[in-house]
Motif scaffolding. Structure first.
Motif, PDB file in Angstrom:
ATOM      1  N   PHE A 156      45.099  36.710  26.509  1.00 13.15           N
ATOM      2  CA  PHE A 156      46.077  36.211  27.478  1.00 13.15           C
ATOM      3  C   PHE A 156      45.466  36.314  28.872  1.00 13.15           C
ATOM      4  CE2 PHE A 156      49.653  36.052  30.296  1.00 13.15           C
ATOM      5  CZ  PHE A 156      50.586  35.243  29.662  1.00 13.15           C
ATOM      6  N   ILE A 157      45.481  35.192  29.608  1.00 13.65           N
ATOM      7  CA  ILE A 157      44.879  35.127  30.941  1.00 13.65           C
ATOM      8  C   ILE A 157      45.985  34.874  31.959  1.00 13.65           C
ATOM      9  CG2 ILE A 157      43.165  33.973  32.387  1.00 13.65           C
ATOM     10  CD1 ILE A 157      42.023  32.846  29.654  1.00 13.65           C
ATOM     11  N   LYS A 158      46.251  35.862  32.794  1.00 14.64           N
ATOM     12  CA  LYS A 158      47.238  35.677  33.854  1.00 14.64           C
ATOM     13  C   LYS A 158      46.500  35.330  35.148  1.00 14.64           C
ATOM     14  CE  LYS A 158      51.131  37.685  36.333  1.00 14.64           C
ATOM     15  NZ  LYS A 158      51.943  38.891  36.631  1.00 14.64           N
ATOM     16  N   ILE A 159      46.889  34.215  35.749  1.00  9.03           N
ATOM     17  CA  ILE A 159      46.253  33.748  36.976  1.00  9.03           C
ATOM     18  C   ILE A 159      46.995  34.381  38.155  1.00  9.03           C
ATOM     19  CG2 ILE A 159      45.662  31.706  38.341  1.00  9.03           C
ATOM     20  CD1 ILE A 159      45.743  30.147  35.638  1.00  9.03           C
ATOM     21  N   MET A 160      46.315  35.320  38.818  1.00  8.97           N
ATOM     22  CA  MET A 160      46.967  36.148  39.828  1.00  8.97           C
ATOM     23  C   MET A 160      47.012  35.514  41.209  1.00  8.97           C
ATOM     24  SD  MET A 160      47.876  38.622  37.958  1.00  8.97           S
ATOM     25  CE  MET A 160      48.475  39.760  39.203  1.00  8.97           C
ATOM     26  N   GLY A 161      46.346  34.382  41.389  1.00  2.62           N
ATOM     27  CA  GLY A 161      46.370  33.723  42.685  1.00  2.62           C
ATOM     28  C   GLY A 161      45.050  33.847  43.418  1.00  2.62           C
ATOM     29  N   CYS A 162      45.031  33.248  44.594  1.00  2.00           N
ATOM     30  CA  CYS A 162      43.788  33.172  45.369  1.00  2.00           C
ATOM     31  C   CYS A 162      44.118  33.329  46.847  1.00  2.00           C
ATOM     32  CB  CYS A 162      43.116  31.829  45.095  1.00  2.00           C
ATOM     33  SG  CYS A 162      41.523  31.623  45.870  1.00  2.00           S
ATOM     34  N   LYS A 163      43.286  34.098  47.567  1.00  2.00           N
ATOM     35  CA  LYS A 163      43.511  34.325  48.988  1.00  2.00           C
ATOM     36  C   LYS A 163      43.023  33.159  49.843  1.00  2.00           C
ATOM     37  CE  LYS A 163      43.343  39.382  48.670  1.00  2.00           C
ATOM     38  NZ  LYS A 163      42.659  40.615  49.120  1.00  2.00           N
ATOM     39  N   ASP A 168      36.883  29.474  43.043  1.00  2.00           N
ATOM     40  CA  ASP A 168      36.029  30.576  42.592  1.00  2.00           C
ATOM     41  C   ASP A 168      36.542  31.943  43.026  1.00  2.00           C
ATOM     42  OD1 ASP A 168      34.377  28.902  41.261  1.00  2.00           O
ATOM     43  OD2 ASP A 168      32.758  28.920  42.739  1.00  2.00           O
ATOM     44  N   GLU A 169      37.459  31.977  43.987  1.00  2.00           N
ATOM     45  CA  GLU A 169      37.993  33.251  44.463  1.00  2.00           C
ATOM     46  C   GLU A 169      39.348  33.579  43.829  1.00  2.00           C
ATOM     47  OE1 GLU A 169      37.968  33.322  48.706  1.00  2.00           O
ATOM     48  OE2 GLU A 169      35.803  33.007  48.853  1.00  2.00           O
ATOM     49  N   THR A 170      39.699  32.850  42.781  1.00  2.00           N
ATOM     50  CA  THR A 170      40.936  33.118  42.049  1.00  2.00           C
ATOM     51  C   THR A 170      40.770  34.370  41.191  1.00  2.00           C
ATOM     52  OG1 THR A 170      41.457  30.759  41.939  1.00  2.00           O
ATOM     53  CG2 THR A 170      42.591  32.199  40.383  1.00  2.00           C
ATOM     54  N   LEU A 171      41.755  35.260  41.250  1.00  2.00           N
ATOM     55  CA  LEU A 171      41.730  36.503  40.481  1.00  2.00           C
ATOM     56  C   LEU A 171      42.373  36.298  39.118  1.00  2.00           C
ATOM     57  CD1 LEU A 171      41.274  39.620  40.289  1.00  2.00           C
ATOM     58  CD2 LEU A 171      43.559  39.875  41.343  1.00  2.00           C
ATOM     59  N   LEU A 172      41.724  36.804  38.075  1.00  2.00           N
ATOM     60  CA  LEU A 172      42.246  36.721  36.714  1.00  2.00           C
ATOM     61  C   LEU A 172      42.482  38.109  36.154  1.00  2.00           C
ATOM     62  CD1 LEU A 172      39.801  34.026  35.225  1.00  2.00           C
ATOM     63  CD2 LEU A 172      42.017  33.624  36.320  1.00  2.00           C
ATOM     64  N   HIS A 173      43.598  38.307  35.474  1.00  2.00           N
ATOM     65  CA  HIS A 173      43.860  39.498  34.657  1.00  2.00           C
ATOM     66  C   HIS A 173      43.861  39.045  33.200  1.00  2.00           C
ATOM     67  CE1 HIS A 173      45.917  42.267  37.864  1.00  2.00           C
ATOM     68  NE2 HIS A 173      44.676  41.931  38.176  1.00  2.00           N
ATOM     69  N   VAL A 174      43.042  39.682  32.387  1.00  2.00           N
ATOM     70  CA  VAL A 174      42.843  39.227  31.013  1.00  2.00           C
ATOM     71  C   VAL A 174      43.171  40.359  30.039  1.00  2.00           C
ATOM     72  CG1 VAL A 174      41.239  38.166  29.397  1.00  2.00           C
ATOM     73  CG2 VAL A 174      41.011  37.699  31.851  1.00  2.00           C
ATOM     74  N   ASN A 177      44.792  42.798  22.611  1.00  2.00           N
ATOM     75  CA  ASN A 177      45.593  43.938  22.147  1.00  2.00           C
ATOM     76  C   ASN A 177      44.963  45.271  22.520  1.00  2.00           C
ATOM     77  OD1 ASN A 177      47.703  42.473  20.985  1.00  2.00           O
ATOM     78  ND2 ASN A 177      46.634  42.261  19.026  1.00  2.00           N
ATOM     79  N   ASP A 178      43.637  45.290  22.667  1.00  2.00           N
ATOM     80  CA  ASP A 178      42.932  46.562  22.886  1.00  2.00           C
ATOM     81  C   ASP A 178      42.314  46.701  24.267  1.00  2.00           C
ATOM     82  OD1 ASP A 178      43.369  47.296  20.121  1.00  2.00           O
ATOM     83  OD2 ASP A 178      41.751  45.904  19.602  1.00  2.00           O
ATOM     84  N   GLU A 179      42.017  45.570  24.922  1.00  2.00           N
ATOM     85  CA  GLU A 179      41.254  45.636  26.163  1.00  2.00           C
ATOM     86  C   GLU A 179      41.970  44.943  27.314  1.00  2.00           C
ATOM     87  OE1 GLU A 179      36.746  45.214  25.624  1.00  2.00           O
ATOM     88  OE2 GLU A 179      37.559  44.062  23.936  1.00  2.00           O
ATOM     89  N   PHE A 180      41.535  45.316  28.531  1.00  2.00           N
ATOM     90  CA  PHE A 180      42.016  44.696  29.762  1.00  2.00           C
ATOM     91  C   PHE A 180      40.828  44.504  30.694  1.00  2.00           C
ATOM     92  CE2 PHE A 180      43.226  45.313  34.243  1.00  2.00           C
ATOM     93  CZ  PHE A 180      44.042  44.197  34.413  1.00  2.00           C
ATOM     94  N   ASP A 181      40.793  43.374  31.389  1.00  2.00           N
ATOM     95  CA  ASP A 181      39.721  43.131  32.349  1.00  2.00           C
ATOM     96  C   ASP A 181      40.298  42.383  33.546  1.00  2.00           C
ATOM     97  OD1 ASP A 181      37.227  43.205  33.463  1.00  2.00           O
ATOM     98  OD2 ASP A 181      36.346  41.652  32.185  1.00  2.00           O
ATOM     99  N   ALA A 182      39.688  42.597  34.715  1.00  2.00           N
ATOM    100  CA  ALA A 182      40.103  41.924  35.940  1.00  2.00           C
ATOM    101  C   ALA A 182      38.857  41.478  36.683  1.00  2.00           C
ATOM    102  CB  ALA A 182      40.947  42.855  36.803  1.00  2.00           C
ATOM    103  N   PHE A 183      38.797  40.198  37.021  1.00  2.00           N
ATOM    104  CA  PHE A 183      37.632  39.668  37.721  1.00  2.00           C
ATOM    105  C   PHE A 183      38.004  38.347  38.384  1.00  2.00           C
ATOM    106  CE2 PHE A 183      37.620  38.439  33.275  1.00  2.00           C
ATOM    107  CZ  PHE A 183      37.414  37.062  33.305  1.00  2.00           C
ATOM    108  N   TYR A 184      37.093  37.874  39.221  1.00  2.00           N
ATOM    109  CA  TYR A 184      37.314  36.624  39.931  1.00  2.00           C
ATOM    110  C   TYR A 184      36.620  35.475  39.207  1.00  2.00           C
ATOM    111  CZ  TYR A 184      39.083  39.588  43.674  1.00  2.00           C
ATOM    112  OH  TYR A 184      39.815  40.489  44.396  1.00  2.00           O
ATOM    113  N   MET A 185      37.030  34.257  39.528  1.00  2.00           N
ATOM    114  CA  MET A 185      36.478  33.087  38.852  1.00  2.00           C
ATOM    115  C   MET A 185      34.987  32.886  39.129  1.00  2.00           C
ATOM    116  SD  MET A 185      38.645  31.007  37.030  1.00  2.00           S
ATOM    117  CE  MET A 185      38.340  29.284  37.394  1.00  2.00           C
ATOM    118  N   ASN A 186      34.475  33.532  40.180  1.00  2.00           N
ATOM    119  CA  ASN A 186      33.030  33.469  40.430  1.00  2.00           C
ATOM    120  C   ASN A 186      32.263  34.549  39.668  1.00  2.00           C
ATOM    121  OD1 ASN A 186      33.693  35.771  41.851  1.00  2.00           O
ATOM    122  ND2 ASN A 186      33.393  34.872  43.875  1.00  2.00           N
ATOM    123  N   GLY A 187      32.990  35.313  38.845  1.00  2.00           N
ATOM    124  CA  GLY A 187      32.366  36.350  38.032  1.00  2.00           C
ATOM    125  C   GLY A 187      32.334  37.717  38.682  1.00  2.00           C
TER     126      GLY A 187
END
Length: 467
Positions: A156-163, A168-174, A177-187
């Motif tokens: 599940f990818i929640k698009i958290m928005g962009c400043k 490429d500066e959009t923040l993603l919360h992914v 069931n077992d893992e969580f990650d947070a990063f920007y579209m530029n990696g």
């Protein structure tokens, strides 16, 4: 590892940007911002002179709002939720109230008819109380890495928005069931979101309920016709308004006329010069546009579109000689969304049972153990099976008041119904005392039919998105 899939996820989001953009546009129009889209279409398709002349006569009549509100009535009569496990009944009652569940699901119903999907997100607010957020389908995406069931979301990818305006500066919360990650579209990393979890999904389940409306696809195919018809009707009406404006003025013309010293008061003057010398002449041309046929065309297109959606349109009435707005309004009022509502109930039954029986118990237990949920009325840890069942009252096909009255009178004439039974059918909200009073007073059935039936007019008004 979820971390190793970052680039794959970024590529997946970029691939679906047109999908997200179309949903964003649909929501913008539904919220009332239709005019800029009509303005853009007319500016591109008309000459500059004509566009500048009629731009203040653009008619941004928003049928998307009326259509979506009309078909989004699954929760106009809330379903019954029963918990077989007596120990967990307080859990159901607590969250029904905390989530304002029926109003929240009305929003979900609206989104399901606009986007063929939505997501429910239980969360803790800044008062340490639980709430339910409904995500529109421009704020999230889902993926699947399941080989056995690729139609089931595993990421599940929640698009958290962009400043900024940079994608490429959009923040993603992914989540998995077992893992969580947070990063920007530029990696780039977003380490501040990983401090307390070290990349582990502490809920043990994806904390979202994904409600999709296309069984054989993970991401539904959007109905492009919904946006197209919403824009096209306003464009055609604006065209008709422009034609009406120019119909008001006659065009003066002159042949072999010296116009240097003529003061022009009409809207236009055409000057012609023949090859041979002839006596000057002046005349006029009155433009004529058959706007009535345009209006009829708009109405017919709208009816055809509704029928392709599986919606039976009632009596269209006589839209000849009346405004198209009145004709379309009548069509919407008499739409029979019975089949749409019936299918929607089946989907929402599955969505709610996933919420109550699968996701929410795990989320609630984490909130309690972690101390995130601070509420003296909150239930304790959930144990055992929830066994919550959701049952909707089956919808009935639309029957006009005239048809209903005719059916009741026919059965009375056959002796199948008494007057008391007839009144109760026509007015189920009447008290026993009022029914008895009407029977004793000898009121005719024709007198009863026009008594106000307030409940029949509530569904559209109950939708919290219907302003």
């Amino acid at each position: 590892m979820l971390y190793e899939k970052r680039q794959e996820i970024i590529d997946y989001v970029k691939q679906h940007l047109p999908f997200l953009k179309q949903n964003e546009q649909a929501l913008d129009i539904y919220d009332g911002n239709l005019r800029p889209y009509i303005d853009d279409i007319l500016e591109k398709s008309l000459s500059d002179n004509y566009y500048n002349a009629i731009r203040d006569r653009i008619l941004p009549i928003n049928i998307l709002q009326r259509y979506v509100n009309k078909v989004s009535t699954t929760y106009s009569k809330p379903p019954q939720r029963e918990c077989e496990n007596e120990a967990n009944k307080p859990f159901l009652e607590y969250y029904e109230d905390a989530f304002d569940i029926n109003n929240s699901m009305m929003v979900a119903d609206t989104y399901s008819n606009m986007f063929k999907g939505f997501a429910l997100e239980p969360f803790i607010n800044n008062k340490n109380k639980p709430e339910l957020r409904v995500l529109s389908f421009d704020k999230f995406l889902v993926m699947s890495d399941s080989k056995s069931n690729p139609e089931e979301e595993t990421v599940f990818i929640k698009i958290m928005g962009c400043k900024s305006d940079k994608i490429d500066e959009t923040l993603l919360h992914v989540y998995t069931n077992d893992e969580f990650d947070a990063f920007y579209m530029n990696g780039a990393d977003a380490p501040e979101y990983l401090l307390e979890n070290d990349g582990v999904n502490l809920y043990g389940v994806i904390p979202f309920i994904y409600g999709k409306r296309q069984k054989h696809k993970l991401i539904p195919t959007l109905d492009s016709d919904m946006l197209s018809i919403s824009k096209a009707i306003s464009v055609m009406l604006s065209d008709a308004a422009g034609a009406q404006m120019f119909q008001c003025f006659s065009i003066l013309y002159g042949i072999n006329v010296n116009v240097e010293n003529i003061t022009m008061s009409p809207n236009a003057f055409w000057s012609f010069k023949s090859d041979e010398e002839k006596t000057p002449s002046v005349g006029s041309v009155k433009p004529e546009a058959d706007t009535q046929k345009v209006m009829e065309f708009v109405t017919n297109i709208f009816v055809l579109w509704l029928e392709t959606k599986g919606i039976r349109v009632g009596s269209m009435g006589n839209t000849q000689g009346t405004s198209t707005a009145s004709g379309i309004s009548k069509i919407i009022d008499e739409m029979d969304a019975y089949e749409v509502k019936k299918k929607s109930m089946q989907w929402f039954q599955l969505d709610e049972e996933e919420l109550w029986n699968e996701k929410l118990p795990a989320i609630h237990n984490f909130w309690i153990k972690s101390g995130m949920l601070v509420d003296s009325e909150a239930p304790s840890l959930v144990v055992g099976e929830m066994d919550i069942e959701v049952e909707f009252e089956q919808p009935q096909p639309f029957i006009s008041r005239t048809e209903e009255l005719a059916n009741v009178k026919a059965e009375m004439d056959m002796g199948i119904l008494t007057k008391e039974m007839a009144i109760k059918i026509l007015h189920p909200d009447y008290s026993e005392d009022l029914v008895s009073e009407l029977v004793e007073s000898g009121a005719k059935i024709n007198d009863v039919q026009f008594q106000p039936d307030m409940e029949a007019n509530k569904p559209d008004e109950m939708n919290p998105l219907n302003e």
